[in-house]
Design a protein around this motif. Structure first.
Motif, PDB file in Angstrom:
ATOM      1  N   ALA A   1      -1.554   3.534   0.503  1.00  0.00           N
ATOM      2  CA  ALA A   1      -0.667   4.641   0.061  1.00  0.00           C
ATOM      3  C   ALA A   1      -1.495   5.697  -0.914  1.00  0.00           C
ATOM      4  CB  ALA A   1       0.527   4.178  -1.091  1.00  0.00           C
ATOM      5  N   LEU A   2      -2.425   5.100  -1.668  1.00  0.00           N
ATOM      6  CA  LEU A   2      -3.279   6.136  -2.331  1.00  0.00           C
ATOM      7  C   LEU A   2      -4.147   6.970  -1.640  1.00  0.00           C
ATOM      8  CD1 LEU A   2      -4.339   3.752  -5.391  1.00  0.00           C
ATOM      9  CD2 LEU A   2      -2.729   5.670  -5.302  1.00  0.00           C
ATOM     10  N   ASP A   3      -4.570   6.235  -0.317  1.00  0.00           N
ATOM     11  CA  ASP A   3      -5.527   7.127   0.566  1.00  0.00           C
ATOM     12  C   ASP A   3      -4.692   8.115   1.187  1.00  0.00           C
ATOM     13  OD1 ASP A   3      -7.591   5.495   0.069  1.00  0.00           O
ATOM     14  OD2 ASP A   3      -7.463   3.973   1.759  1.00  0.00           O
ATOM     15  N   ALA A   4      -3.319   7.797   1.408  1.00  0.00           N
ATOM     16  CA  ALA A   4      -2.322   8.587   2.286  1.00  0.00           C
ATOM     17  C   ALA A   4      -2.314  10.044   1.298  1.00  0.00           C
ATOM     18  CB  ALA A   4      -1.155   8.039   2.616  1.00  0.00           C
ATOM     19  N   GLU A   5      -2.180   9.646  -0.019  1.00  0.00           N
ATOM     20  CA  GLU A   5      -1.984  10.689  -0.949  1.00  0.00           C
ATOM     21  C   GLU A   5      -3.136  11.643  -0.831  1.00  0.00           C
ATOM     22  OE1 GLU A   5      -0.196  10.283  -4.806  1.00  0.00           O
ATOM     23  OE2 GLU A   5       0.576   8.558  -4.363  1.00  0.00           O
ATOM     24  N   SER A   6      -4.401  10.895  -1.003  1.00  0.00           N
ATOM     25  CA  SER A   6      -5.656  11.806  -1.104  1.00  0.00           C
ATOM     26  C   SER A   6      -5.768  12.664  -0.128  1.00  0.00           C
ATOM     27  CB  SER A   6      -6.866  10.981  -1.322  1.00  0.00           C
ATOM     28  OG  SER A   6      -7.019  10.212   0.099  1.00  0.00           O
ATOM     29  N   TRP A   7      -5.311  12.364   1.031  1.00  0.00           N
ATOM     30  CA  TRP A   7      -5.084  13.030   2.556  1.00  0.00           C
ATOM     31  C   TRP A   7      -4.080  14.115   2.580  1.00  0.00           C
ATOM     32  CZ3 TRP A   7      -9.438  13.747   5.366  1.00  0.00           C
ATOM     33  CH2 TRP A   7     -10.388  12.978   5.335  1.00  0.00           C
ATOM     34  N   GLY A   8      -3.335  13.942   1.511  1.00  0.00           N
ATOM     35  CA  GLY A   8      -2.194  15.123   1.542  1.00  0.00           C
ATOM     36  C   GLY A   8      -0.657  14.584   2.286  1.00  0.00           C
ATOM     37  N   GLN A   9      -0.872  13.499   2.765  1.00  0.00           N
ATOM     38  CA  GLN A   9       0.105  12.791   3.807  1.00  0.00           C
ATOM     39  C   GLN A   9       1.127  12.159   2.687  1.00  0.00           C
ATOM     40  OE1 GLN A   9       0.354  13.345   6.786  1.00  0.00           O
ATOM     41  NE2 GLN A   9      -1.590  14.445   7.021  1.00  0.00           N
ATOM     42  N   GLY A  10       1.959  12.946   1.963  1.00  0.00           N
ATOM     43  CA  GLY A  10       2.681  12.551   1.156  1.00  0.00           C
ATOM     44  C   GLY A  10       3.888  11.562   1.680  1.00  0.00           C
TER      45      GLY A  10
ATOM     46  N   ASP B   1       3.790   9.622   4.540  1.00  0.00           N
ATOM     47  CA  ASP B   1       3.236   8.417   4.769  1.00  0.00           C
ATOM     48  C   ASP B   1       3.074   7.514   3.570  1.00  0.00           C
ATOM     49  OD1 ASP B   1       2.932   9.535   7.439  1.00  0.00           O
ATOM     50  OD2 ASP B   1       0.823   9.961   7.191  1.00  0.00           O
ATOM     51  N   ALA B   2       2.689   8.092   2.509  1.00  0.00           N
ATOM     52  CA  ALA B   2       2.428   7.254   1.287  1.00  0.00           C
ATOM     53  C   ALA B   2       4.126   6.766   0.721  1.00  0.00           C
ATOM     54  CB  ALA B   2       2.045   8.211   0.065  1.00  0.00           C
ATOM     55  N   VAL B   3       4.914   7.622   1.015  1.00  0.00           N
ATOM     56  CA  VAL B   3       6.498   7.187   0.803  1.00  0.00           C
ATOM     57  C   VAL B   3       6.732   6.184   1.596  1.00  0.00           C
ATOM     58  CG1 VAL B   3       9.010   7.964   0.887  1.00  0.00           C
ATOM     59  CG2 VAL B   3       7.202   9.589  -0.236  1.00  0.00           C
ATOM     60  N   GLU B   4       6.530   6.287   2.812  1.00  0.00           N
ATOM     61  CA  GLU B   4       6.881   4.979   3.570  1.00  0.00           C
ATOM     62  C   GLU B   4       6.272   3.824   3.312  1.00  0.00           C
ATOM     63  OE1 GLU B   4       7.056   4.062   8.278  1.00  0.00           O
ATOM     64  OE2 GLU B   4       6.602   6.055   7.698  1.00  0.00           O
ATOM     65  N   ILE B   5       4.860   3.836   2.592  1.00  0.00           N
ATOM     66  CA  ILE B   5       3.953   2.651   2.293  1.00  0.00           C
ATOM     67  C   ILE B   5       4.659   2.213   1.022  1.00  0.00           C
ATOM     68  CG2 ILE B   5       1.712   1.770   1.899  1.00  0.00           C
ATOM     69  CD1 ILE B   5       0.700   4.097   3.536  1.00  0.00           C
ATOM     70  N   TYR B   6       4.922   2.929   0.236  1.00  0.00           N
ATOM     71  CA  TYR B   6       5.410   2.552  -1.033  1.00  0.00           C
ATOM     72  C   TYR B   6       6.760   1.942  -0.791  1.00  0.00           C
ATOM     73  CZ  TYR B   6       2.030   5.260  -3.776  1.00  0.00           C
ATOM     74  OH  TYR B   6       0.773   5.601  -4.657  1.00  0.00           O
ATOM     75  N   SER B   7       7.718   2.305  -0.013  1.00  0.00           N
ATOM     76  CA  SER B   7       8.856   1.855   0.373  1.00  0.00           C
ATOM     77  C   SER B   7       9.090   0.305   0.891  1.00  0.00           C
ATOM     78  CB  SER B   7       9.696   2.724   1.473  1.00  0.00           C
ATOM     79  OG  SER B   7      10.956   2.010   1.974  1.00  0.00           O
ATOM     80  N   ARG B   8       7.658   0.060   1.639  1.00  0.00           N
ATOM     81  CA  ARG B   8       7.344  -1.104   2.213  1.00  0.00           C
ATOM     82  C   ARG B   8       6.992  -1.953   1.168  1.00  0.00           C
ATOM     83  NH1 ARG B   8       2.753  -0.045   6.693  1.00  0.00           N
ATOM     84  NH2 ARG B   8       2.769  -2.624   6.578  1.00  0.00           N
ATOM     85  N   ILE B   9       6.316  -1.669   0.006  1.00  0.00           N
ATOM     86  CA  ILE B   9       6.005  -2.491  -1.184  1.00  0.00           C
ATOM     87  C   ILE B   9       7.153  -2.871  -1.713  1.00  0.00           C
ATOM     88  CG2 ILE B   9       4.858  -2.663  -3.350  1.00  0.00           C
ATOM     89  CD1 ILE B   9       2.738  -0.725  -2.215  1.00  0.00           C
ATOM     90  N   SER B  10       8.036  -1.770  -1.895  1.00  0.00           N
ATOM     91  CA  SER B  10       9.334  -2.070  -2.911  1.00  0.00           C
ATOM     92  C   SER B  10      10.253  -3.245  -2.069  1.00  0.00           C
ATOM     93  CB  SER B  10      10.162  -0.883  -2.700  1.00  0.00           C
ATOM     94  OG  SER B  10       9.633   0.079  -3.488  1.00  0.00           O
ATOM     95  N   GLN B  11      10.315  -3.049  -0.658  1.00  0.00           N
ATOM     96  CA  GLN B  11      11.039  -3.953   0.108  1.00  0.00           C
ATOM     97  C   GLN B  11      10.420  -5.398  -0.256  1.00  0.00           C
ATOM     98  OE1 GLN B  11      14.012  -2.778   1.422  1.00  0.00           O
ATOM     99  NE2 GLN B  11      14.556  -5.108   1.654  1.00  0.00           N
ATOM    100  N   SER B  12       9.047  -5.315   0.194  1.00  0.00           N
ATOM    101  CA  SER B  12       8.533  -6.958   0.067  1.00  0.00           C
ATOM    102  C   SER B  12       8.770  -7.524  -1.343  1.00  0.00           C
ATOM    103  CB  SER B  12       7.075  -6.473   0.280  1.00  0.00           C
ATOM    104  OG  SER B  12       6.299  -7.654   0.081  1.00  0.00           O
ATOM    105  N   ILE B  13       8.650  -6.645  -2.407  1.00  0.00           N
ATOM    106  CA  ILE B  13       8.896  -7.126  -3.774  1.00  0.00           C
ATOM    107  C   ILE B  13      10.148  -7.787  -3.892  1.00  0.00           C
ATOM    108  CG2 ILE B  13       9.159  -6.668  -5.991  1.00  0.00           C
ATOM    109  CD1 ILE B  13       6.906  -4.603  -5.958  1.00  0.00           C
ATOM    110  N   LEU B  14      11.495  -7.006  -3.175  1.00  0.00           N
ATOM    111  CA  LEU B  14      12.617  -7.384  -3.207  1.00  0.00           C
ATOM    112  C   LEU B  14      12.994  -8.718  -2.502  1.00  0.00           C
ATOM    113  CD1 LEU B  14      14.420  -4.094  -3.200  1.00  0.00           C
ATOM    114  CD2 LEU B  14      14.298  -5.616  -5.143  1.00  0.00           C
ATOM    115  N   ASN B  15      12.223  -8.607  -1.324  1.00  0.00           N
ATOM    116  CA  ASN B  15      12.462  -9.929  -0.614  1.00  0.00           C
ATOM    117  C   ASN B  15      11.521 -10.954  -1.049  1.00  0.00           C
ATOM    118  OD1 ASN B  15      14.021  -8.405   1.119  1.00  0.00           O
ATOM    119  ND2 ASN B  15      12.205  -7.760   2.584  1.00  0.00           N
ATOM    120  N   THR B  16      10.578 -11.069  -1.954  1.00  0.00           N
ATOM    121  CA  THR B  16       9.825 -12.226  -2.363  1.00  0.00           C
ATOM    122  C   THR B  16      10.907 -13.417  -3.053  1.00  0.00           C
ATOM    123  OG1 THR B  16       7.848 -11.012  -2.723  1.00  0.00           O
ATOM    124  CG2 THR B  16       7.853 -13.130  -3.778  1.00  0.00           C
TER     125      THR B  16
END
Length: 357
Positions: free
Chosen positions: A62-71, A73-88
């Motif tokens: 996600a941080l790499d995506a942000e550095s390339w201006g792909q906000g 894409d970063a949102v989608e990756i952050y969403s995957r982290i959120s979902q993974s946390i909730l599913n743990t």
């Protein structure tokens, strides 16, 4: 001479633990001393360690995506982290581990909201603060008492529990129960066999506009104004509802004025979404960079996450009063206009009316 052997055997204890037997052999002047040390490592802790390594990997992406201006894409990756946390699974985790996971969940959700809305919904977390989470994520399984690296509200400690209460609710309902409010928690039981329906409590509601008013008129300055008329999509009926994010970028892909968003529309006429919304730009034609462009990102909701469908752009040398037809390009949005791929060969475009006033 020291020899260590690890024998693992599965136990049927209520904690579903793994018993790891560590046998140490020490030889002292012809005598052998055997020391047994038994360590219990819960399966949940091991799973949490694996999960945290996955969160760390996703965070770096996600941080790499942000550095390339792909906000987005970063949102989608952050969403995957959120979902993974909730599913743990959390049934055998310590309260400290759950609290740490809740704090991490708050950080990634808030950062995703910032990038998705392109507005400051909170002063934190910044990208630099998100980078500081790497050590915290690594410590969640082994050292959950580690202090969070930046300030967050106390309510973040209970975010996991509150999120799980409102994300989805499985309810039983009969076939004639569709008209009842989804906010009701009880179900109606008819004579017919009941069907299991998963009703989302949080639904993607129609988005309201975030459009700026006309700027104050200045001498010898002409301001662009665009009327968004319609956009053609071959799968319009399946998408159901879209909205546009409008941004002005220089050649490097950097914003040169505030980002605006239309209200969402579900009005479809022959594969075309009808907008009829007016966008006023804050930089005059004379101030607009020669190599700048206006971008139109077509977005839709997938569950509650806004995603990019395609995009179009209008370069300054195309600023000509009258009706214009803009080609649609495949995501991800390339604000630098270097790698462009047409969305479709069909005659489907973004139709606008351009004016200077």
């Amino acid at each position: 001479m020291n020899v260590q052997r690890y024998l693992s055997c599965q136990t049927t204890s209520m904690f579903s633990s793994i018993m790891i037997v560590k046998i140490n052999f020490f030889r002292y002047i012809g005598m052998t001393y055997v020391a047994f040390k038994i360590e219990t490592v819960k399966l949940s802790s091991m799973n949490l360690q694996d999960a945290s390594q996955n969160w760390l990997r996703l965070l770096k992406s996600a941080l790499d995506a942000e550095s390339w201006g792909q906000g987005l894409d970063a949102v989608e990756i952050y969403s995957r982290i959120s979902q993974s946390i909730l599913n743990t699974p959390r049934d055998v985790l310590s309260s400290s581990q759950i609290r740490s996971m809740s704090r991490l969940l708050y950080a990634v959700k808030t950062r995703a909201d910032q990038l998705e809305c392109m507005t400051i919904v909170s002063s934190t977390p910044t990208r630099q603060e998100m980078q500081s989470l790497e050590q915290f994520i690594t410590s969640i399984a082994k050292n959950p008492e580690l202090e969070f690296p930046f300030k967050i509200p106390e309510s973040a400690d209970d975010l996991i529990e509150s999120s799980n209460k409102i994300v989805t609710s499985n309810i039983d309902s009969s076939d004639d129960d569709d008209s009842s409010s989804t906010s009701e928690t009880h179900t109606k039981h008819g004579d017919n066999a009941k069907t299991k329906k998963q009703v989302s409590v949080i639904k993607a509601v129609s988005k309201t506009a975030n459009l700026l008013p006309p700027p104050s008129k200045l001498p010898n300055q002409n301001f662009p104004m665009i009327t968004l008329q319609k956009i053609g999509l071959k799968d319009a009926a399946r998408v159901n509802e879209i909205y546009l994010t409008i941004s002005c970028k220089d050649k490097a892909g950097l914003d040169i004025e505030p980002i605006q968003e239309t209200a969402s529309t579900s009005h479809i006429d022959d594969k075309h979404f009808i907008f009829d919304q007016v966008v006023h730009f804050q930089k005059s034609h004379e101030q607009f960079p020669r190599d700048g462009a206006i971008f139109f990102e077509v977005k839709y909701f997938k569950k509650t996450l806004a995603k990019v469908k395609c995009f179009a752009f209008l370069e300054k040398d195309e600023f000509k009063p009258g009706p214009l037809v803009l080609e649609l390009y495949s995501k991800p949005t390339d604000f630098r206009r270097k790698k462009l791929s047409l969305l479709t060969k069909k005659p489907l475009y973004l139709h606008i009316e351009f004016a200077l006033y």
